[in-house]
Design a protein around this motif. Structure first.
Motif, PDB file in Angstrom:
ATOM      1  N   ASN A  34       0.433  -1.293   7.822  1.00 53.76           N
ATOM      2  CA  ASN A  34       1.666  -0.689   8.349  1.00 53.76           C
ATOM      3  C   ASN A  34       1.693  -0.633   9.879  1.00 53.76           C
ATOM      4  OD1 ASN A  34       1.779   2.719   9.014  1.00 53.76           O
ATOM      5  ND2 ASN A  34      -0.147   1.763   8.494  1.00 53.76           N
ATOM      6  N   MET A  35       0.495  -0.595  10.507  1.00 55.01           N
ATOM      7  CA  MET A  35       0.452  -0.560  11.972  1.00 55.01           C
ATOM      8  C   MET A  35       0.894  -1.872  12.606  1.00 55.01           C
ATOM      9  SD  MET A  35      -2.967   1.684  12.784  1.00 55.01           S
ATOM     10  CE  MET A  35      -3.155   1.076  14.462  1.00 55.01           C
ATOM     11  N   ASN A  36       0.912  -2.948  11.816  1.00 55.31           N
ATOM     12  CA  ASN A  36       1.289  -4.250  12.365  1.00 55.31           C
ATOM     13  C   ASN A  36       2.697  -4.259  12.967  1.00 55.31           C
ATOM     14  OD1 ASN A  36      -1.168  -5.293  11.590  1.00 55.31           O
ATOM     15  ND2 ASN A  36      -0.431  -6.132   9.668  1.00 55.31           N
ATOM     16  N   VAL A  37       3.617  -3.456  12.385  1.00 53.70           N
ATOM     17  CA  VAL A  37       4.990  -3.443  12.895  1.00 53.70           C
ATOM     18  C   VAL A  37       5.191  -2.396  13.991  1.00 53.70           C
ATOM     19  CG1 VAL A  37       6.056  -4.352  10.797  1.00 53.70           C
ATOM     20  CG2 VAL A  37       5.751  -1.889  11.038  1.00 53.70           C
ATOM     21  N   MET A  38       4.143  -1.638  14.288  1.00 52.39           N
ATOM     22  CA  MET A  38       4.247  -0.602  15.330  1.00 52.39           C
ATOM     23  C   MET A  38       3.606  -1.068  16.637  1.00 52.39           C
ATOM     24  SD  MET A  38       2.947   2.612  13.065  1.00 52.39           S
ATOM     25  CE  MET A  38       3.304   2.752  11.332  1.00 52.39           C
ATOM     26  N   ILE A  39       3.204  -2.329  16.694  1.00 58.00           N
ATOM     27  CA  ILE A  39       2.430  -2.834  17.825  1.00 58.00           C
ATOM     28  C   ILE A  39       3.093  -2.514  19.164  1.00 58.00           C
ATOM     29  CG2 ILE A  39       1.592  -4.934  18.953  1.00 58.00           C
ATOM     30  CD1 ILE A  39       1.157  -6.073  16.078  1.00 58.00           C
ATOM     31  N   ASN A  40       4.385  -2.855  19.299  1.00 62.60           N
ATOM     32  CA  ASN A  40       5.079  -2.607  20.567  1.00 62.60           C
ATOM     33  C   ASN A  40       5.205  -1.120  20.866  1.00 62.60           C
ATOM     34  OD1 ASN A  40       5.402  -5.235  21.351  1.00 62.60           O
ATOM     35  ND2 ASN A  40       7.519  -5.425  20.690  1.00 62.60           N
ATOM     36  N   PRO A 159       4.454  -3.008   6.283  1.00 64.74           N
ATOM     37  CA  PRO A 159       5.354  -3.298   7.402  1.00 64.74           C
ATOM     38  C   PRO A 159       6.773  -2.751   7.192  1.00 64.74           C
ATOM     39  CG  PRO A 159       4.059  -5.235   6.845  1.00 64.74           C
ATOM     40  CD  PRO A 159       3.808  -4.227   5.765  1.00 64.74           C
ATOM     41  N   LEU A 160       7.294  -2.802   5.956  1.00 64.42           N
ATOM     42  CA  LEU A 160       8.658  -2.325   5.704  1.00 64.42           C
ATOM     43  C   LEU A 160       8.743  -0.805   5.843  1.00 64.42           C
ATOM     44  CD1 LEU A 160      11.590  -2.738   4.776  1.00 64.42           C
ATOM     45  CD2 LEU A 160      10.784  -2.521   2.421  1.00 64.42           C
ATOM     46  N   GLY A 311       9.851  -5.250   9.542  1.00 67.39           N
ATOM     47  CA  GLY A 311       9.543  -4.741   8.204  1.00 67.39           C
ATOM     48  C   GLY A 311      10.448  -5.317   7.137  1.00 67.39           C
ATOM     49  N   VAL A 312      11.730  -5.454   7.443  1.00 67.71           N
ATOM     50  CA  VAL A 312      12.702  -5.998   6.478  1.00 67.71           C
ATOM     51  C   VAL A 312      12.339  -7.436   6.110  1.00 67.71           C
ATOM     52  CG1 VAL A 312      15.098  -6.756   6.199  1.00 67.71           C
ATOM     53  CG2 VAL A 312      14.611  -4.463   7.078  1.00 67.71           C
ATOM     54  N   ILE A 313      11.916  -8.218   7.104  1.00 71.67           N
ATOM     55  CA  ILE A 313      11.521  -9.606   6.836  1.00 71.67           C
ATOM     56  C   ILE A 313      10.357  -9.648   5.842  1.00 71.67           C
ATOM     57  CG2 ILE A 313      10.542 -11.698   7.900  1.00 71.67           C
ATOM     58  CD1 ILE A 313      12.165 -10.839  10.462  1.00 71.67           C
ATOM     59  N   PHE A 314       9.475  -8.622   5.924  1.00 71.09           N
ATOM     60  CA  PHE A 314       8.311  -8.580   5.042  1.00 71.09           C
ATOM     61  C   PHE A 314       8.647  -8.127   3.618  1.00 71.09           C
ATOM     62  CE2 PHE A 314       5.633  -9.311   8.662  1.00 71.09           C
ATOM     63  CZ  PHE A 314       4.488  -9.868   8.125  1.00 71.09           C
ATOM     64  N   THR A 315       9.907  -7.744   3.370  1.00 69.84           N
ATOM     65  CA  THR A 315      10.266  -7.392   1.989  1.00 69.84           C
ATOM     66  C   THR A 315      10.066  -8.587   1.062  1.00 69.84           C
ATOM     67  OG1 THR A 315      12.590  -7.926   2.449  1.00 69.84           O
ATOM     68  CG2 THR A 315      11.954  -5.606   2.569  1.00 69.84           C
ATOM     69  N   ALA A 316      10.137  -9.790   1.615  1.00 72.60           N
ATOM     70  CA  ALA A 316       9.930 -11.000   0.806  1.00 72.60           C
ATOM     71  C   ALA A 316       8.525 -11.006   0.209  1.00 72.60           C
ATOM     72  CB  ALA A 316      10.161 -12.249   1.655  1.00 72.60           C
ATOM     73  N   ALA A 317       7.511 -10.687   1.044  1.00 76.74           N
ATOM     74  CA  ALA A 317       6.128 -10.644   0.558  1.00 76.74           C
ATOM     75  C   ALA A 317       5.946  -9.512  -0.452  1.00 76.74           C
ATOM     76  CB  ALA A 317       5.162 -10.459   1.723  1.00 76.74           C
ATOM     77  N   THR A 318       6.567  -8.366  -0.166  1.00 77.59           N
ATOM     78  CA  THR A 318       6.482  -7.218  -1.084  1.00 77.59           C
ATOM     79  C   THR A 318       7.085  -7.578  -2.433  1.00 77.59           C
ATOM     80  OG1 THR A 318       6.826  -5.794   0.840  1.00 77.59           O
ATOM     81  CG2 THR A 318       6.967  -4.751  -1.311  1.00 77.59           C
ATOM     82  N   ALA A 319       8.247  -8.231  -2.404  1.00 78.64           N
ATOM     83  CA  ALA A 319       8.918  -8.643  -3.644  1.00 78.64           C
ATOM     84  C   ALA A 319       8.043  -9.609  -4.436  1.00 78.64           C
ATOM     85  CB  ALA A 319      10.267  -9.281  -3.317  1.00 78.64           C
ATOM     86  N   GLY A 320       7.399 -10.535  -3.735  1.00 75.53           N
ATOM     87  CA  GLY A 320       6.541 -11.508  -4.403  1.00 75.53           C
ATOM     88  C   GLY A 320       5.377 -10.848  -5.119  1.00 75.53           C
ATOM     89  N   ILE A 321       4.714  -9.911  -4.446  1.00 75.37           N
ATOM     90  CA  ILE A 321       3.574  -9.210  -5.060  1.00 75.37           C
ATOM     91  C   ILE A 321       4.045  -8.330  -6.212  1.00 75.37           C
ATOM     92  CG2 ILE A 321       1.842  -7.400  -4.651  1.00 75.37           C
ATOM     93  CD1 ILE A 321       1.299  -8.634  -1.963  1.00 75.37           C
ATOM     94  N   LEU A 322       5.199  -7.682  -6.029  1.00 75.19           N
ATOM     95  CA  LEU A 322       5.743  -6.806  -7.068  1.00 75.19           C
ATOM     96  C   LEU A 322       6.064  -7.603  -8.336  1.00 75.19           C
ATOM     97  CD1 LEU A 322       6.516  -3.860  -7.546  1.00 75.19           C
ATOM     98  CD2 LEU A 322       8.810  -4.379  -6.724  1.00 75.19           C
ATOM     99  N   ILE A 323       6.716  -8.745  -8.171  1.00 77.12           N
ATOM    100  CA  ILE A 323       7.092  -9.594  -9.318  1.00 77.12           C
ATOM    101  C   ILE A 323       5.848 -10.060 -10.067  1.00 77.12           C
ATOM    102  CG2 ILE A 323       8.078 -11.837  -9.979  1.00 77.12           C
ATOM    103  CD1 ILE A 323      10.044 -11.416  -7.538  1.00 77.12           C
ATOM    104  N   SER A 324       4.850 -10.581  -9.320  1.00 76.42           N
ATOM    105  CA  SER A 324       3.650 -11.119  -9.976  1.00 76.42           C
ATOM    106  C   SER A 324       2.778 -10.009 -10.565  1.00 76.42           C
ATOM    107  CB  SER A 324       2.837 -11.972  -8.992  1.00 76.42           C
ATOM    108  OG  SER A 324       2.610 -11.285  -7.792  1.00 76.42           O
ATOM    109  N   SER A 325       2.812  -8.808  -9.963  1.00 78.38           N
ATOM    110  CA  SER A 325       2.038  -7.682 -10.509  1.00 78.38           C
ATOM    111  C   SER A 325       2.634  -7.198 -11.823  1.00 78.38           C
ATOM    112  CB  SER A 325       1.994  -6.532  -9.502  1.00 78.38           C
ATOM    113  OG  SER A 325       1.319  -6.919  -8.339  1.00 78.38           O
ATOM    114  N   ILE A 326       3.978  -7.137 -11.868  1.00 79.26           N
ATOM    115  CA  ILE A 326       4.659  -6.733 -13.107  1.00 79.26           C
ATOM    116  C   ILE A 326       4.350  -7.722 -14.235  1.00 79.26           C
ATOM    117  CG2 ILE A 326       6.940  -6.494 -14.199  1.00 79.26           C
ATOM    118  CD1 ILE A 326       7.910  -5.356 -11.467  1.00 79.26           C
TER     119      ILE A 326
END
Length: 469
Positions: A34-40, A159-160, A311-326
């Motif tokens: 989560n700290m990755n999106v707080m860098i700036n 990140p999201l 963070g919003v751009i990273f929703t794609a990765a979150t969705a991918g992990i969520l789908i495959s985990s289910i």
């Protein structure tokens, strides 16, 4: 074992146990990304640099990796539930200190050290309790699926959620969020989690082994982080790290020959399935956390996106992990674990290729989405079978050691991913350095794929009476 009872517990009781265990893995993985999106925001507020924040993130991941093996061994001495609660409490204190940090030093103390140590103490009990409570293959696969899935979702959603909290409130509020989740887990655990075996305080603890293994890993990764500063110093640190780990191995061998109990049994490394599974775990987290850091830093520093946009751009990765985990349980019934790990690496490599191919010449943020989705699907597909292959290779009496080793290897992958890819990126922070960092992660992904192809077709699971060496 009756139809609805496992180790004397009903399905409902086991479900209640699984909730705090899965939540604990979620919050620890969330903290790693989560700290990755707080860098700036963080670098400006704490008067430091992108490299300073990268250092804090890497130290957090490294402290976890370095102390996970001792943490696994302590479960037998202190007790699994007690150590779980101690780890959660330390983590919570670290999160509160991080939220109030006036500078980088205090952030490293709270986030990198206290949260890192807390995680190293609480994560081994999660996997040990799961292995001991869920004794039949289908229920254990479902439990590991839930925990690994929550871990993957935590890493991908970090990140999201972190971006949303940072943009709407402050990056400090993201640490308060972690502390609140920790309080909820403790409250759930006090009643739901029960230790299947009593603690044995008389059991010896290999302090020398713990110091050598932790020091070796810390020095090794520090050497990698020095790559862009001083080549000679980097080589000295790498050599020192290797020598410390060699000393650790010789120390363990010497204790075993004397009939004493070392921190880690060398017998753990005589199981081919487990060894290969550990390599795939290491590479999975290396690619996932490495990609998360590289893409997040590039979007913020080079493209100028804020925390929530990143963070919003990273929703794609979150969705991918969520789908495959289910789909994990259904996939496990239809396909061999080896096949799932292989498929996972192929999908992940395709995702990295898409990130490279679609970003160049395409200025829109959504150029990152297809690649991140593929990486999410790939990592989500192979997380559970990799963990299951390793944990199921050993009987109950070795679960403390193998859980510590397994989590250490995974977290070492996370820290290496951030250290290696992050060092390449921070050295330039331009388009070519982004490309080079992603190509480096692709090479590691190929190593993971080759390793997965070497896994046995039908691995034999250990039972309590059949130690595997």
């Amino acid at each position: 074992m009756a139809g609805n009872v496992v180790t004397g517990r009903t399905k409902e009781e086991l479900r209640r146990v699984l909730v705090p265990l899965a939540l604990a893995q979620f919050i620890c993985s969330f903290a790693g990304s989560n700290m990755n999106v707080m860098i700036n925001d963080m670098s400006e507020d704490l008067n430091t640099t992108v490299e300073g924040i990268q250092t804090a993130i890497t130290i957090f991941l490294l402290v976890m990796a370095a102390l996970m093996i001792p943490g696994g061994k302590l479960t037998e001495i202190v007790g699994r539930k007690k150590l779980f609660i101690i780890g959660l409490s330390l983590y919570g204190v670290g999160a509160v200190i991080s939220a109030m940090a006036p500078n980088l030093f205090v952030l490293i103390l709270g986030n990198s050290i206290l949260e890192g140590v807390g995680t190293a103490l609480l994560i081994p009990p999660v996997y040990i309790l799961t292995t001991m409570l869920f004794t039949d293959v289908p229920s254990r696969a479902r439990a590991f699926g839930a925990i690994s899935g929550m871990g993957g979702i935590g890493a991908a959603a970090g990140p999201l959620i972190g971006g949303f909290i940072t943009t709407t409130i402050s990056w400090r509020a993201a640490f308060i969020f972690q502390a609140l989740v920790i309080v909820i887990i403790i409250l759930l655990s006090v009643r739901a989690v029960q230790d299947p075996l009593p603690a044995d305080p008389s059991k010896p603890f290999d302090t020398m082994g713990a110091v050598l293994s932790a020091a070796g890993l810390v020095v090794l990764v520090t050497g990698i982080m020095l790559a862009d500063n001083d080549l000679l110093l980097m080589m000295l640190f790498l050599a020192a790290g290797v020598l410390l780990l060699l000393w650790f191995f010789l120390h363990v061998r010497a204790l075993e020959r004397k009939g004493e109990e070392p921190l880690l049994s060398t017998g753990l490394f005589r199981n081919r399935t487990s060894n290969l599974g550990l390599v795939t775990q290491n590479v999975q987290w290396m690619v996932l956390l490495g990609t998360s850091f590289v893409v997040s830093a590039y979007l913020q520093v080079v493209r100028g996106y804020n925390a929530i946009e990143t963070g919003v751009i990273f929703t794609a990765a979150t969705a991918g992990i969520l789908i495959s985990s289910i789909a994990a349980e259904r996939l496990a019934k239809r396909h061999q674990q080896r096949s799932l790990v292989i498929a996972g690496f192929i999908l992940t490599l395709c995702g990295i290729a898409l990130l490279l191919a679609m970003v160049y010449g395409n200025p829109t943020a959504w150029a990152f989405a297809p690649g991140l989705l593929m990486i999410g699907l790939g990592v989500g597909t192979m997380l559970t079978p990799s963990v299951n292959l390793v944990q199921s290779s050993f009987p109950d009496q070795l679960q403390g050691e193998i859980s510590g080793l397994s989590r250490s290897v995974s977290n070492l992958g996370s820290s290496l991913g951030t250290a290696v890819a992050g060092t390449i990126l921070v050295a330039g922070l331009v388009t070519w350095s982004y490309g080079l960092a992603m190509i480096t992660l692709a090479v590691f992904g190929l190593v993971g794929l080759v390793t997965a192809l070497m896994l046995p077709t039908n691995p034999v699971s250990a039972t309590p009476d059949t130690p595997h060496h």
